[in-house]
Design a protein around this motif. Structure first.
Motif, mmCIF file in Angstrom:
data_model
loop_
_atom_site.group_PDB
_atom_site.id
_atom_site.type_symbol
_atom_site.label_atom_id
_atom_site.label_comp_id
_atom_site.label_asym_id
_atom_site.label_seq_id
_atom_site.Cartn_x
_atom_site.Cartn_y
_atom_site.Cartn_z
ATOM 1 N N GLY A 368 0.801 -1.223 0.000
ATOM 2 C CA GLY A 368 0.000 0.000 0.000
ATOM 3 C C GLY A 368 0.832 1.271 0.000
ATOM 4 N N VAL A 369 2.159 1.130 0.095
ATOM 5 C CA VAL A 369 3.006 2.315 0.106
ATOM 6 C C VAL A 369 3.071 2.935 -1.290
ATOM 7 C CG1 VAL A 369 5.237 1.245 -0.468
ATOM 8 C CG2 VAL A 369 5.173 3.195 1.093
ATOM 9 N N VAL A 370 3.181 4.256 -1.332
ATOM 10 C CA VAL A 370 3.286 4.989 -2.597
ATOM 11 C C VAL A 370 4.766 5.175 -2.943
ATOM 12 C CG1 VAL A 370 2.929 7.252 -3.680
ATOM 13 C CG2 VAL A 370 1.079 6.180 -2.366
ATOM 14 N N ILE A 371 5.127 4.940 -4.199
ATOM 15 C CA ILE A 371 6.492 5.187 -4.665
ATOM 16 C C ILE A 371 6.515 6.525 -5.395
ATOM 17 C CG2 ILE A 371 8.456 4.323 -5.982
ATOM 18 C CD1 ILE A 371 7.643 2.483 -3.713
ATOM 19 N N ARG A 372 7.211 7.490 -4.787
ATOM 20 C CA ARG A 372 7.334 8.831 -5.359
ATOM 21 C C ARG A 372 8.830 9.152 -5.460
ATOM 22 N NH1 ARG A 372 6.344 13.037 -1.204
ATOM 23 N NH2 ARG A 372 4.129 12.513 -1.213
ATOM 24 N N PRO A 373 9.420 9.030 -6.638
ATOM 25 C CA PRO A 373 10.882 9.094 -6.736
ATOM 26 C C PRO A 373 11.476 10.496 -6.698
ATOM 27 C CG PRO A 373 9.935 8.817 -8.905
ATOM 28 C CD PRO A 373 8.781 8.750 -7.936
ATOM 29 N N TRP A 374 12.726 10.541 -6.209
ATOM 30 C CA TRP A 374 13.573 11.705 -6.421
ATOM 31 C C TRP A 374 14.185 11.580 -7.812
ATOM 32 C CZ3 TRP A 374 14.207 16.097 -3.830
ATOM 33 C CH2 TRP A 374 13.891 16.158 -2.471
ATOM 34 N N LEU A 375 14.091 12.647 -8.602
ATOM 35 C CA LEU A 375 14.641 12.644 -9.954
ATOM 36 C C LEU A 375 15.780 13.659 -10.068
ATOM 37 C CD1 LEU A 375 11.314 12.404 -12.005
ATOM 38 C CD2 LEU A 375 12.810 10.544 -11.236
ATOM 39 N N GLN A 376 16.605 13.469 -11.055
ATOM 40 C CA GLN A 376 17.827 14.261 -11.221
ATOM 41 C C GLN A 376 17.544 15.607 -11.885
ATOM 42 O OE1 GLN A 376 21.203 12.061 -12.513
ATOM 43 N NE2 GLN A 376 22.364 13.826 -13.217
ATOM 44 N N THR A 382 26.483 13.745 -16.509
ATOM 45 C CA THR A 382 25.665 13.549 -17.712
ATOM 46 C C THR A 382 25.938 14.661 -18.709
ATOM 47 O OG1 THR A 382 23.418 13.505 -18.610
ATOM 48 C CG2 THR A 382 23.722 14.716 -16.563
ATOM 49 N N LYS A 383 26.004 14.295 -19.981
ATOM 50 C CA LYS A 383 26.197 15.284 -21.043
ATOM 51 C C LYS A 383 24.881 15.660 -21.698
ATOM 52 C CE LYS A 383 30.850 13.568 -22.134
ATOM 53 N NZ LYS A 383 31.720 12.928 -23.168
ATOM 54 N N THR A 384 23.802 15.015 -21.269
ATOM 55 C CA THR A 384 22.520 15.199 -21.960
ATOM 56 C C THR A 384 21.478 15.899 -21.088
ATOM 57 O OG1 THR A 384 21.885 12.955 -21.284
ATOM 58 C CG2 THR A 384 22.856 13.217 -23.471
ATOM 59 N N TYR A 385 21.916 16.504 -19.967
ATOM 60 C CA TYR A 385 20.961 17.165 -19.078
ATOM 61 C C TYR A 385 20.285 18.329 -19.799
ATOM 62 C CZ TYR A 385 19.021 19.536 -15.002
ATOM 63 O OH TYR A 385 18.154 20.137 -14.103
ATOM 64 N N SER A 386 18.966 18.325 -19.802
ATOM 65 C CA SER A 386 18.184 19.279 -20.586
ATOM 66 C C SER A 386 16.718 19.164 -20.166
ATOM 67 C CB SER A 386 18.311 18.930 -22.080
ATOM 68 O OG SER A 386 17.753 17.629 -22.307
ATOM 69 N N PRO A 387 15.844 20.044 -20.685
ATOM 70 C CA PRO A 387 14.412 19.871 -20.421
ATOM 71 C C PRO A 387 13.909 18.500 -20.890
ATOM 72 C CG PRO A 387 14.829 22.075 -21.257
ATOM 73 C CD PRO A 387 16.123 21.336 -21.363
ATOM 74 N N GLU A 388 14.466 18.006 -22.000
ATOM 75 C CA GLU A 388 14.053 16.689 -22.498
ATOM 76 C C GLU A 388 14.459 15.594 -21.508
ATOM 77 O OE1 GLU A 388 11.964 14.259 -24.829
ATOM 78 O OE2 GLU A 388 12.146 16.425 -25.121
ATOM 79 N N TYR A 389 15.615 15.742 -20.896
ATOM 80 C CA TYR A 389 16.106 14.803 -19.883
ATOM 81 C C TYR A 389 15.104 14.744 -18.716
ATOM 82 C CZ TYR A 389 19.748 12.588 -16.909
ATOM 83 O OH TYR A 389 20.484 11.743 -16.113
#
Length: 466
Positions: A368-376, A382-389
């Protein structure tokens, strides 16, 4: 972006003014600092600007001796804010703010902008991993400390007025301040009989010490009673690095606190995971009745359930899920170096977010626990960090069963999420992409606006390695 000069409270309760007689050489900013706690304004600069406006739009700061100054926004009593309850599967869309940043002028601008682009929650530090407590809080183990959020109920009320879910982060067992001031509460070295150091650093309290546990629970309860909607525990674990064989804990000692063996299972010695679960059981029993949610930050790698990770950290996901509402795994792609034969994990967000979420969903199924992740929300490794990332992470997490998300950036720079959020909101309006990124949950405005009660009434590192 301009600050609103209106006080945080409804006009009826914030319309009072007070007359102040200036002394020679006094300034408007100094008077604003002096009166801030009595008003509905959050920062001294907001109040100073309001003082200038109500006193004839004056431009200067220095006052003459005997000059009469009107102070606006005086409250009849200090704010007492109540928690706004939400179901544990409320879709949180949050950013993280340090304690220094959260209630500052720049922090308020960040919060307002995050709301404008589609955010509905903020995670802010109450106690960070150096042990610094950001709010006024009295406890024998804390003593005098630097305060950054001077009026927590007022700050939470501001968040509620912005229709924001208020998540108070407390770093639990990594606490440099506590172990320096109270070395008897630190993990002990078997070899030196002195506080144990993790790779040369003295930062870890003994997770099994009842005094350490009770201190953290007392802080969490105080924050819950100040109106926060969710308490988030970080560093709910034992130290994972350093000379593990040299580390000694209360629960391991024969003459330590009761419970060096599990009741009813005398043949099995307590493990670190037992200590963490027992602590959470105690904390949840204290916090749940207040109406707040309890969420836990856990290592992303715990989804792989490697014995070495479990034996060091004590983060048994199955056990922890029983005594919280939300699990927030830190599944930053850049942190999975050396795994799955991928040379640059930071540039493989779809793989690592997807694999992590699938594993966490499987481990916690039926709990019953909710999984709510921390995202980067940082560009490390990373060389691809962007809005698309950003969009790839959010879409993948939701597709794999995640409900909501939290963005971490230790420098509080959310320029890329700012760009991605409106695009994700727009995509939700399209039939073929509806709910691809998020459901769009919002707090009920009527509930939020009714959350204020007068004080006289009964009060019911940029890498993200945390």
């Amino acid at each position: 972006m301009q600050f609103s000069l209106e006080p945080l409270l409804p006009p009826l309760t914030a319309s009072a003014t007070e007359l102040y007689i200036a002394k020679r050489g006094e300034s408007i900013p100094a008077i604003a600092h002096q009166y801030l706690h009595k008003t509905g304004y959050l920062t001294s600069s907001e109040l100073a600007e309001a003082i200038r406006q109500v006193n004839g739009n004056r431009s200067g700061n220095i006052l003459k001796n005997g000059e009469q100054i009107t102070i606006p926004g005086i409250l009849p009593a200090p704010i007492v804010e109540k928690t706004v309850p939400v179901p544990k599967d409320f879709e949180v869309r949050a950013i993280y703010l340090t304690g220094i940043m959260a209630a500052s002028e720049h922090g308020l601008r960040i919060i307002r902008h995050w709301r404008e682009v589609g955010g509905n929650a903020v995670v802010f530090d109450i106690k960070d991993s150096d042990g610094s407590v950001t709010i006024p809080f009295e406890h024998p183990l804390l003593g005098k400390h630097q305060v950054y959020i001077h009026d927590l109920p007022k700050f939470v009320h501001f968040l509620h007025a912005e229709n924001m879910h208020a998540i108070a982060r407390i770093a639990i067992f990594r606490d440099e301040r506590l172990v320096v001031e109270h070395p008897e509460l630190a993990v002990q070295s078997k070899r030196t009989k002195q506080p144990w150091r993790e790779n040369g650093k003295l930062v870890w309290t003994d997770s099994s010490n009842p005094k350490v546990q009770d201190y953290n629970i007392a802080l969490a309860k105080f924050v819950a009673q100040s109106g926060a909607d969710e308490i988030q525990f970080d560093y709910v674990r034992f130290p994972a690095e350093g000379d593990q064989k040299d580390a000694s804990f209360v629960f391991q000692t024969e003459n330590g606190e009761p419970g060096s063996r599990k009741p009813g299972a005398e043949s099995r010695t307590l493990q670190r995971s037992d200590v963490i679960v027992a602590f959470l059981k105690k904390a949840y029993a204290e916090l749940h009745p207040t109406g707040v949610l309890l969420s836990l930050d856990v290592f992303g790698v715990m989804a792989w359930q490697r014995p070495v990770d479990l034996s060091h950290t004590g983060q048994d996901i199955v056990g922890m899920a029983k005594y919280c509402d939300v699990l927030s795994p830190m599944i930053y792609p850049s942190h999975f170096f050396g795994m799955d034969n991928i040379e640059h994990p930071g540039d493989a967000p779809e793989h690592f977010i997807g694999e992590s979420m699938q594993r966490f969903e499987l481990i916690t199924r039926g709990s019953g626990v909710v999984i709510r992740p921390w995202l980067q929300a940082f560009r490390w490794r990373t060389k691809t960090y962007s809005p698309e990332y950003i969009k790839v992470q959010v879409a993948t997490a939701k597709e794999k069963g995640g409900i909501g998300f939290l963005f971490w950036n230790a420098a509080n720079d959310y320029s890329k999420p700012y760009e991605a959020m409106p695009e994700m909101k727009a995509a939700n309006a399209k039939k073929e992409e509806k709910d691809k990124f998020f459901r769009g949950d919002e707090l009920p405005t009527t509930t939020v606006k009714a959350s204020l009660t007068p004080a006289t009434a009964p009060a019911p590192a940029e890498t993200g390695n945390h």
